[in-house]
Design a protein around this motif. Structure first.
Motif, mmCIF file in Angstrom:
data_model
loop_
_atom_site.group_PDB
_atom_site.id
_atom_site.type_symbol
_atom_site.label_atom_id
_atom_site.label_comp_id
_atom_site.label_asym_id
_atom_site.label_seq_id
_atom_site.Cartn_x
_atom_site.Cartn_y
_atom_site.Cartn_z
ATOM 1 N N UNK A 223 0.790 -1.234 0.000
ATOM 2 C CA UNK A 223 0.000 0.000 0.000
ATOM 3 C C UNK A 223 0.821 1.282 0.000
ATOM 4 N N UNK A 224 2.082 1.213 0.377
ATOM 5 C CA UNK A 224 2.845 2.455 0.564
ATOM 6 C C UNK A 224 3.828 2.658 -0.581
ATOM 7 N N UNK A 225 3.752 3.811 -1.237
ATOM 8 C CA UNK A 225 4.647 4.101 -2.368
ATOM 9 C C UNK A 225 5.385 5.421 -2.201
ATOM 10 N N UNK A 226 5.245 6.062 -1.041
ATOM 11 C CA UNK A 226 5.942 7.318 -0.740
ATOM 12 C C UNK A 226 6.420 7.290 0.701
ATOM 13 N N UNK A 227 7.548 7.966 0.950
ATOM 14 C CA UNK A 227 8.113 8.054 2.291
ATOM 15 C C UNK A 227 8.422 9.521 2.568
ATOM 16 N N UNK A 228 7.722 10.066 3.530
ATOM 17 C CA UNK A 228 7.804 11.516 3.767
ATOM 18 C C UNK A 228 9.156 11.943 4.317
ATOM 19 N N UNK A 229 9.730 11.112 5.184
ATOM 20 C CA UNK A 229 10.978 11.455 5.863
ATOM 21 C C UNK A 229 11.941 10.284 5.824
ATOM 22 N N UNK A 230 13.193 10.552 6.166
ATOM 23 C CA UNK A 230 14.149 9.444 6.239
ATOM 24 C C UNK A 230 13.790 8.503 7.381
ATOM 25 N N UNK A 231 13.185 9.012 8.427
ATOM 26 C CA UNK A 231 12.782 8.143 9.527
ATOM 27 C C UNK A 231 11.812 7.062 9.048
ATOM 28 N N UNK A 232 10.857 7.443 8.204
ATOM 29 C CA UNK A 232 9.937 6.459 7.621
ATOM 30 C C UNK A 232 10.686 5.474 6.735
ATOM 31 N N UNK A 233 11.605 5.994 5.948
ATOM 32 C CA UNK A 233 12.370 5.132 5.043
ATOM 33 C C UNK A 233 13.274 4.181 5.823
ATOM 34 N N UNK A 234 13.832 4.661 6.916
ATOM 35 C CA UNK A 234 14.690 3.834 7.766
ATOM 36 C C UNK A 234 13.925 2.603 8.262
ATOM 37 N N UNK A 235 12.692 2.812 8.706
ATOM 38 C CA UNK A 235 11.899 1.694 9.205
ATOM 39 C C UNK A 235 11.631 0.687 8.092
ATOM 40 N N UNK A 295 11.071 6.005 -3.520
ATOM 41 C CA UNK A 295 11.630 5.559 -2.244
ATOM 42 C C UNK A 295 12.744 6.509 -1.799
ATOM 43 N N UNK A 296 12.468 7.789 -1.883
ATOM 44 C CA UNK A 296 13.390 8.821 -1.426
ATOM 45 C C UNK A 296 12.622 9.707 -0.451
ATOM 46 N N UNK A 297 13.287 10.256 0.576
ATOM 47 C CA UNK A 297 12.577 11.103 1.542
ATOM 48 C C UNK A 297 12.031 12.363 0.855
ATOM 49 N N UNK A 298 10.718 12.524 0.871
ATOM 50 C CA UNK A 298 10.106 13.643 0.160
ATOM 51 C C UNK A 298 10.513 14.980 0.740
ATOM 52 N N UNK A 299 10.702 15.045 2.074
ATOM 53 C CA UNK A 299 11.089 16.333 2.664
ATOM 54 C C UNK A 299 12.494 16.741 2.217
#
Length: 401
Positions: A223-235, A295-299
């Motif tokens: 379901x997830x195709x965007x990661x707002x921050x690196x913290x989300x991507x890290x998980x 899969x890159x931090x959007x911020x």
């Protein structure tokens, strides 16, 4: 965790990226110790949310007071590291079940020999992870077979959302796969590959949580195709790659003469997983974009003056080059943290891990050599470079401590 915080602080100092504000504590971080699984294709279509997981634990932790230097997400992952390290320390007080025992080659697992099950796992590893398979030949037979069994389970799990039947996979199917995992941990395998892993987890101090967390990563991909921050991507990186190190270090073993704590070795293994998955992501930007995924931090993209449209257009600009330099630097910092822990692995396990680390890190060099064009050019390490790296890694692994 400490290492991840150290990487964040170093990345912040070097790049001036104000977003990475987490203060540093003292060092280390998701092993893919790395079983070289294929780059995550990250597909799926369901919009259903995952069940309660580390993400929920991270949210709960955020309402408390997390340890200085760690984000809530890192704190949640760190709890898994501590749990696995405690299992290893507990077993150090005991004699491993397989130590000094002669394997019962006649053990029947319903359809045939347990030895056959391990052999089939070895065949899969040899076909899809040739370099790593070669390295496992240096391990003791018990450890070698156990690593093969873990590799096959990880590959099968990955292919649920990245294989030929990925479009048919639903959250319910992943729930069934998790129940099957629980059964094999209880000694009730479904097939010969499960039997090999079931035998492995009965012999080595392997915790079930990293396996469950990898399945959680597959749920994210539905379901997830965007990661707002690196913290989300890290998980996400922990779920799909860092977990592998937590699965395999108990099998690979820590060197008897190592002065490092089990916790620090697991943190280094975790860093290797993060580094490898970040490298996968940076290599596959264009491929993922063609699937509608970023899969890159959007911020951080926004801070670099870039938008999602820039990713989908796929044009290399000066802004993109500057952005990629920072992303590559962070991945290298995780590799650096990971390499510190390789020396503390059992001597027979160091070479495949170090060789995989060096080969994956060279993908970052290839991205740079392509002038940061990861939209239409695929970065890879040529066969000649791979062959040159292997003996050097072997020599370094042999004198690591």
């Amino acid at each position: 965790m400490a290492g991840s915080s150290a990487v964040r602080a170093a990345h912040h100092t070097a790049t001036g990226c104000t977003r990475l504000h987490h203060p540093s504590s003292s060092s280390s971080s998701r092993p893919r110790v790395i079983l070289p699984l294929p780059a995550r294709r990250r597909g799926g279509a369901s919009l259903l949310r995952p069940r309660a997981s580390l993400a929920a634990a991270a949210t709960a932790t955020a309402t408390a007071a997390p340890t200085v230097g760690r984000t809530a997400t890192e704190e949640a992952v760190y709890e898994v590291v501590l749990r696995q390290a405690a299992l290893v320390q507990q077993q150090q007080q005991q004699r491993p079940r397989w130590a000094g025992e002669k394997e019962d080659e006649g053990l029947v697992v319903g359809w045939g020999l347990l030895g056959d099950a391990y052999d089939r796992c070895g065949e899969v590893c040899a076909e899809y992870a040739k370099t790593f398979y070669l390295g496992t030949q240096l391990m003791t037979p018990e450890r070698r077979k156990a690593v093969w069994a873990i590799y096959v389970w990880c590959r099968r799990t990955d292919e649920l959302v990245d294989g030929p039947n990925a479009s048919y996979i639903t959250p319910t199917a992943l729930d069934r796969w998790e129940k099957r995992l629980e059964d094999l941990f209880e000694g009730r395998p479904y097939d010969m590959y499960d039997a090999a892993l079931s035998d492995t987890v009965s012999k080595f101090p392997v915790d079930i949580q990293p396996f469950k967390d990898m399945i959680e990563g597959m749920r994210l991909d539905l379901w997830k195709s965007r990661y707002r921050t690196f913290d989300e991507l890290y998980l996400y990186c922990y779920y799909v790659a860092g977990t592998v190190g937590l699965m395999t270090v108990p099998v690979m073993g820590i060197a008897p003469d190592s002065k490092a704590s089990a916790e620090s070795v697991y943190n280094a293994a975790l860093a290797l997983g993060i580094a490898n998955q970040l490298t996968n992501i940076l290599r596959d930007v264009g491929e993922d974009a063609r699937r509608g995924r970023i899969y890159l931090p959007l911020d951080e993209l926004a801070q670099a003056g870039l938008t999602e449209d820039d990713i989908f257009r796929g044009k290399v600009t000066d802004k993109w080059r500057r952005f990629m330099k920072g992303q590559i630097q962070r991945a290298r910092l995780f590799f650096d943290e990971a390499e510190k822990g390789v020396a503390h692995l059992d001597s027979a396990s160091r070479w495949p891990v170090l060789a995989s680390l060096w080969l994956y890190r060279q993908i970052l060099d290839a991205i740079e050599a392509n002038d940061y064009n990861n939209f239409t050019k695929r970065a890879y390490v040529g066969k000649a470079k791979k062959l040159l790296s292997l003996p050097v890694a072997y020599a370094k692994a042999a004198v690591a401590l």
